[in-house]
Design a protein around this motif. Structure first.
Motif, PDB file in Angstrom:
ATOM      1  N   LEU A 221      -6.445  -4.180   3.681  1.00  0.00           N
ATOM      2  CA  LEU A 221      -6.137  -3.543   2.406  1.00  0.00           C
ATOM      3  C   LEU A 221      -4.785  -4.014   1.888  1.00  0.00           C
ATOM      4  CD1 LEU A 221      -7.220   0.101   3.262  1.00  0.00           C
ATOM      5  CD2 LEU A 221      -8.477  -1.518   1.841  1.00  0.00           C
ATOM      6  N   THR A 222      -4.664  -4.102   0.574  1.00  0.00           N
ATOM      7  CA  THR A 222      -3.392  -4.428  -0.065  1.00  0.00           C
ATOM      8  C   THR A 222      -2.633  -3.141  -0.357  1.00  0.00           C
ATOM      9  OG1 THR A 222      -4.225  -4.309  -2.332  1.00  0.00           O
ATOM     10  CG2 THR A 222      -4.521  -6.401  -1.152  1.00  0.00           C
ATOM     11  N   ASP A 223      -1.396  -3.270  -0.848  1.00  0.00           N
ATOM     12  CA  ASP A 223      -0.601  -2.103  -1.203  1.00  0.00           C
ATOM     13  C   ASP A 223      -0.902  -1.592  -2.610  1.00  0.00           C
ATOM     14  OD1 ASP A 223       0.733  -1.933   1.202  1.00  0.00           O
ATOM     15  OD2 ASP A 223       2.319  -3.320   0.581  1.00  0.00           O
ATOM     16  N   ASN A 224      -1.902  -2.169  -3.244  1.00  0.00           N
ATOM     17  CA  ASN A 224      -2.223  -1.812  -4.625  1.00  0.00           C
ATOM     18  C   ASN A 224      -2.890  -0.441  -4.709  1.00  0.00           C
ATOM     19  OD1 ASN A 224      -4.406  -2.172  -7.130  1.00  0.00           O
ATOM     20  ND2 ASN A 224      -2.416  -3.081  -7.519  1.00  0.00           N
ATOM     21  N   THR A 225      -2.572   0.284  -5.772  1.00  0.00           N
ATOM     22  CA  THR A 225      -3.296   1.501  -6.134  1.00  0.00           C
ATOM     23  C   THR A 225      -4.112   1.211  -7.391  1.00  0.00           C
ATOM     24  OG1 THR A 225      -1.649   3.013  -5.214  1.00  0.00           O
ATOM     25  CG2 THR A 225      -3.112   3.894  -6.891  1.00  0.00           C
ATOM     26  N   LEU A 226      -5.398   1.426  -7.315  1.00  0.00           N
ATOM     27  CA  LEU A 226      -6.285   1.250  -8.463  1.00  0.00           C
ATOM     28  C   LEU A 226      -6.461   2.597  -9.149  1.00  0.00           C
ATOM     29  CD1 LEU A 226      -8.339  -0.357 -10.172  1.00  0.00           C
ATOM     30  CD2 LEU A 226     -10.051   0.172  -8.419  1.00  0.00           C
ATOM     31  N   ILE A 227      -6.094   2.656 -10.416  1.00  0.00           N
ATOM     32  CA  ILE A 227      -6.313   3.862 -11.222  1.00  0.00           C
ATOM     33  C   ILE A 227      -7.451   3.572 -12.200  1.00  0.00           C
ATOM     34  CG2 ILE A 227      -5.332   5.455 -12.916  1.00  0.00           C
ATOM     35  CD1 ILE A 227      -2.615   5.014 -11.692  1.00  0.00           C
ATOM     36  N   VAL A 228      -8.495   4.379 -12.142  1.00  0.00           N
ATOM     37  CA  VAL A 228      -9.659   4.186 -13.007  1.00  0.00           C
ATOM     38  C   VAL A 228      -9.737   5.358 -13.984  1.00  0.00           C
ATOM     39  CG1 VAL A 228     -12.130   3.760 -13.117  1.00  0.00           C
ATOM     40  CG2 VAL A 228     -10.848   3.055 -11.093  1.00  0.00           C
ATOM     41  N   ALA A 229      -9.723   5.044 -15.261  1.00  0.00           N
ATOM     42  CA  ALA A 229      -9.830   6.058 -16.313  1.00  0.00           C
ATOM     43  C   ALA A 229     -10.861   5.603 -17.338  1.00  0.00           C
ATOM     44  CB  ALA A 229      -8.479   6.289 -16.980  1.00  0.00           C
TER      45      ALA A 229
END
Length: 427
Positions: free
Chosen positions: A77-85
């Motif tokens: 896993l990467t350190d990215n946060t995916l925000i889905v709106a």
């Protein structure tokens, strides 16, 4: 509250479409079914769509096969946060919450599903979004069909391989959920955008379920048998107002909100509220937010019939910042919008040091009966007579009530508390 028994025909139709592998039609039926239902009288005091959630889980599994991901070996896993709106707005608390999350997280990708094709039809609506989120990766799904959007999002998620996913989907939007729920390893947090309306996604397993008030997480914790934390509606502290001295019966009242927060008809029509306020105090009634020209004329006309100077009603229209405006105007009491309350606006007003008066839902068992965002629960009204009496009594207590409001903001809605809960959601 957990069982929805009003959509059996659509649910059965979706099951048949799933059996026929007509995935886009199944998604479209779920979307339209919720869209036509979630604000209807049939949806009163409901929060969940468990059958649709089960069907979305089946669709997500079919999506894995369609994308060829069933046997894929998970990468680190990467350190990215995916925000889905679904889409964003320049006004309203939920869009602001996304801004707050982006501000605090180190690496963010924001995906807008554009479930209603709003940005496709009018690309200029993206201008302010791109300006607001110029320092992060912003992606709008351009595909025409719902299934194609899900597929594109699933492939994107595989490439990003985010450590965490935050869901801010609209009530009826299945895209973000179907497109990501099968991604392995990511910590998934469902931010209950549903407020007091039922929403897709609430009953999906494997997700942290957060909400913005004390009342709804308590319901979800009890009925979903899970811990549902409160993510406070943090509003950045822009400072406390220094109020000018005023006579107890001459203070001005300010309210705010878009037109959907108020009504033109019935017992709680805005023109009746304005008149009631101006009969209780010799000050002004200041309204922040857009109101149609004919509505303004209607309010002023009613004031004239009541022998009230219509110039005491002061509409300011839309403003860049509610808090900054509250700091500068000559008002002393904030009146929450009615009959639809505004949680974030109330928090900003109290942080600014305004005593707050709010509308009390008559049915105390209703999902809209939210008191936990108000410093002084007794400062509520459910009839115009109660409103007038409340305002007539509070003129001599403005300083005390303002102190209570500011202390409540500092205790419950501070930056530190917001960051603490957000970190718990993504880590």
């Amino acid at each position: 509250m957990t069982v929805n028994s009003h959509l059996p025909e659509i649910e059965a139709a979706v099951d048949q479409l799933l059996a026929e592998q007509r995935h886009n039609d199944a998604l479209a039926n779920i979307l339209v079914g919720v869209h036509n239902h979630y604000k209807s009288p049939a949806a009163q005091n409901q929060l969940y769509y468990p059958v649709f959630d089960r069907q979305m889980t089946a669709l997500a599994a079919a999506l894995e096969a369609a994308c060829g991901l069933e046997s894929a070996t998970p990468a680190p896993l990467t350190d990215n946060t995916l925000i889905v709106a679904s889409e964003l707005y320049q006004v309203g608390g939920h869009s602001r919450v996304i801004e707050d999350c982006v501000r605090e997280l180190k690496s963010v990708t924001l995906v807008l599903t554009d479930v209603f094709s709003s940005y496709r039809k009018q690309p200029a609506h993206l201008n302010w979004v791109m300006d607001t989120y110029e320092n992060i990766s912003l992606i709008v799904l351009p595909q025409l069909s719902v299934w194609a959007k899900c597929k594109a999002l699933r492939l994107l998620t595989q490439r990003l391989n985010p450590r965490s996913i935050l869901y801010f989907n609209h009530h009826q939007d299945p895209i973000g959920l179907v497109g990501t729920m099968q991604h392995p390893g990511s910590r998934k947090a469902f931010i209950h955008h549903a407020d007091h309306n039922p929403s897709l996604g609430c009953t999906l397993p494997g997700m942290v379920h957060a909400d913005f008030t004390d009342e709804l997480p308590a319901i979800c914790s009890r009925e979903l048998h899970t811990h549902a934390p409160v993510l406070p509606l943090y509003a950045p502290d822009a400072g406390r107002k220094t109020f000018s001295p005023v006579e107890p019966d001459a203070y001005s009242v300010v309210t705010s909100g878009t037109q959907i927060k108020f009504t033109r008809d019935g017992e709680f029509a805005l023109h009746l509220i304005v008149a009631t306020v101006l009969q209780a105090t010799r000050g002004q009634f200041i309204h922040i937010g857009p109101l149609a020209d004919d509505w303004l004329i209607e309010i002023r006309g009613h004031l004239e019939t009541q022998g009230i100077d219509p110039l005491r009603f002061v509409p300011l229209g839309s403003v860049p910042s509610l808090w900054q405006t509250l700091l500068t105007i000559d008002a002393h009491v904030y009146l929450g919008s009615a009959p639809v309350g505004g949680g974030r606006a109330a928090i900003e007003a109290q942080g600014c040091g305004y005593p707050l008066v709010f509308f009390r839902i008559g049915d105390r068992q209703a999902l809209t009966a939210i008191d936990s965002v108000y410093a002084t629960p007794s400062s509520n009204w459910s009839s115009l007579q109660e409103l007038q009496q409340l305002l007539s009594r509070m003129g001599s207590r403005l300083e005390q009530l303002g102190d209570e409001a500011r202390a409540f903001y500092e205790q419950r809605f501070s930056h530190a508390r917001f960051v603490q809960v957000l970190n718990e959601l993504v880590n």
